[in-house]
Write an enzyme that holds these catalytic residues in place. Structure first.
Site, PDB file in Angstrom:
ATOM      1  CE  LYS A 158      43.579  21.439 -30.205  1.00 33.39           C
ATOM      2  NZ  LYS A 158      42.752  20.924 -29.022  1.00 33.39           N
ATOM      3  CB  THR A 216      35.943  23.042 -33.046  1.00 29.39           C
ATOM      4  OG1 THR A 216      36.223  22.847 -31.779  1.00 29.39           O
ATOM      5  CG2 THR A 216      34.731  23.840 -33.150  1.00 29.39           C
ATOM      6  CE1 TYR A 218      42.905  18.069 -30.504  1.00 26.72           C
ATOM      7  CE2 TYR A 218      42.372  17.539 -32.683  1.00 26.72           C
ATOM      8  CZ  TYR A 218      42.065  18.308 -31.551  1.00 26.72           C
ATOM      9  OH  TYR A 218      40.812  18.812 -31.747  1.00 26.72           O
TER      10      TYR A 218
END
Lengths: 302, 302
Positions: free
Chosen positions: A165, A50, A137
């Site tokens: 994540k 993001t 990630y």
């Protein structure tokens, strides 16, 4: 919901990195951090997907890391260090640590598709140089690399691996619980799991994830914090009810992608200028923006 | 096979950008260019996918562009300017032109998936600033963006669009011919088509492509030039026979990816050091390399 002593738990907000034609809109960036500090999120991750990490150069990313730590009001800051080349990842890790990051977040960015051994090698090279925890990630939608559980287990044995994540969980609670249990069984108990994909977050938290890596929380933290706190307190019904209330928002995220929707919300709320995304990315069309405005009003997002 | 007056026709060789731990292996890079000049390829494209464009920073890419033009022996040099952000693409275009590039090659690199309008906007922004021809680089395997014919047609109307590097053609000549004819029908006649995917190149050239954007030619130019010259002369049988002779090589490219195989060939031939790929990329395993050695010997590649 269990969680370890780890900067990545339980609610990590992923803010935008607002841009102008010339560079980073520092005033807007700092404003987002002030909001997150006031909402008392548990951690803030700068330069996640993001935060559009691959669109900024090394100097910009170092500046973002410094601003983030400075304006987080003491809340732990995790800094994304994803980059195509290992050499650059190591430099970004150095910059993030120097800025005071509590942890770093590393996706295996790919161009020529990476093998499992190459991705393991990346984490091996980076953790060997690191003195803060690292969050793996796993975001195949942007990195185009798909982890196997076996690879997660291999990487999790490396020093400094704190958390993974994960991209999402199955939508039904039974399947989500089985998925989390399966993943935990192959990982050291010190490694926490953070769910992404906001519409699945309540399910993920209720069924055993330690954390929610939240796009929504980076721009509109209150409802995300409410879901997380309910799940932490074992109040699954309230967590689920708040997530269900947000369904019109989840529908928009699913339809247009979370970045475009959240940046439109930030524009509508006056938190960032317009346009705020780096080209070639465009914002939503005016029709799509009108849908966002309607949902922001209906759900009283602020 | 028809082709226009265009730096991108008919045989464009895509060399590696050899690396060392510290940076670019300039000696090896220059050596590759000397080989290509001696083999009289029609153009050379530096910093294509095989040249690993996203792994280098702006200074390195400017240096590569300068070395390429300097060592191409007067052969037109096309320079890849792909980058995640439009602002950086514009800077790379400036550097390439300053270095003396005859054209630039632009893939729409994506992270957050791009819309058709965003990709059009990228080409619009870049061609507005450009004074050399641009080759549209349609390479979904690495950019993860899939062009429609409609989008190709829109972009082809922009100024300075000279050619489209298409990913491949159907394997059967009839289907390939239909595909090329269909694409030509929607494009201005000034825009040439270059086939990629080396195993399909002979078919592409015979059925109407103007050029072959060749990974093989960047490292082992002779067989690629032979196929191209035969196709140019209308000698489809010879072009096909030479391509069929290379089938063991095509099988390796298909199995392991062209970059890993071609870089292993370059290592085996002593053209580059080992390892030559930037981490996190690894070379082939020793078993896989043994297969490469066997094929290099069997086909007398040199």
């Amino acid at each position: 919901m269990a969680h370890g002593r780890n900067p990545c738990s339980p609610d990590s907000a992923f803010p935008l990195t607002p841009t102008t034609d010339d560079g980073i809109d520092e005033k807007a960036f700092v404003g987002l951090f002030d909001r997150l500090a006031a909402a008392e999120v548990d951690s803030i991750t700068a330069l996640g997907s993001t935060g559009c990490y691959p669109y900024f150069d090394r100097d910009e990313r170092a500046r973002v890391a410094r601003l983030a730590v400075e304006h987080a009001g003491g809340i732990p800051v995790i800094v994304g260090i994803g980059c195509m080349r290992t050499r650059e990842v190591l430099r970004l890790a150095e910059d993030a640590q120097r800025a005071g990051a509590s942890a770093v977040l590393l996706p295996p960015m790919s161009f020529h598709p990476l093998t499992a051994d190459e991705v393991f090698g990346l984490y091996e090279d980076v953790t060997a140089e690191l003195s803060v925890p690292l969050v793996v990630y796993d975001n195949p939608g942007t990195t185009r690399f798909t982890f196997t559980d076996e690879l997660h287990a291999r990487i999790a044995e490396l020093p400094n691996i704190a958390s993974i994540k994960i991209p999402g969980v199955p939508a039904t609670p039974d399947e989500a619980e089985a998925r989390i249990a399966h993943l935990r069984a192959v990982l050291p108990s010190s490694v926490t799991l953070g769910v992404s994909v906001d519409p699945l977050a309540a399910t993920g938290l209720i069924t055993g994830c330690d954390a929610w890596n939240s796009v929504l929380a980076g721009t509109v933290p209150e409802p995300a914090v409410a879901i997380t706190r309910a799940a932490q307190a074992g109040d699954s019904a309230s967590a689920t009810a708040e997530s269900e209330r947000l369904q019109p928002l989840w529908d928009l995220l699913t339809r247009h992608g979370s970045l475009r929707v959240v940046s439109a919300i930030a524009e509508v709320l006056g938190l960032v200028g317009h346009p705020t995304l780096p080209r070639p990315l465009h914002g939503l069309s005016s029709d799509e923006r009108a849908d966002v405005v309607e949902v922001v009003e209906r759900l009283a997002l602020h």
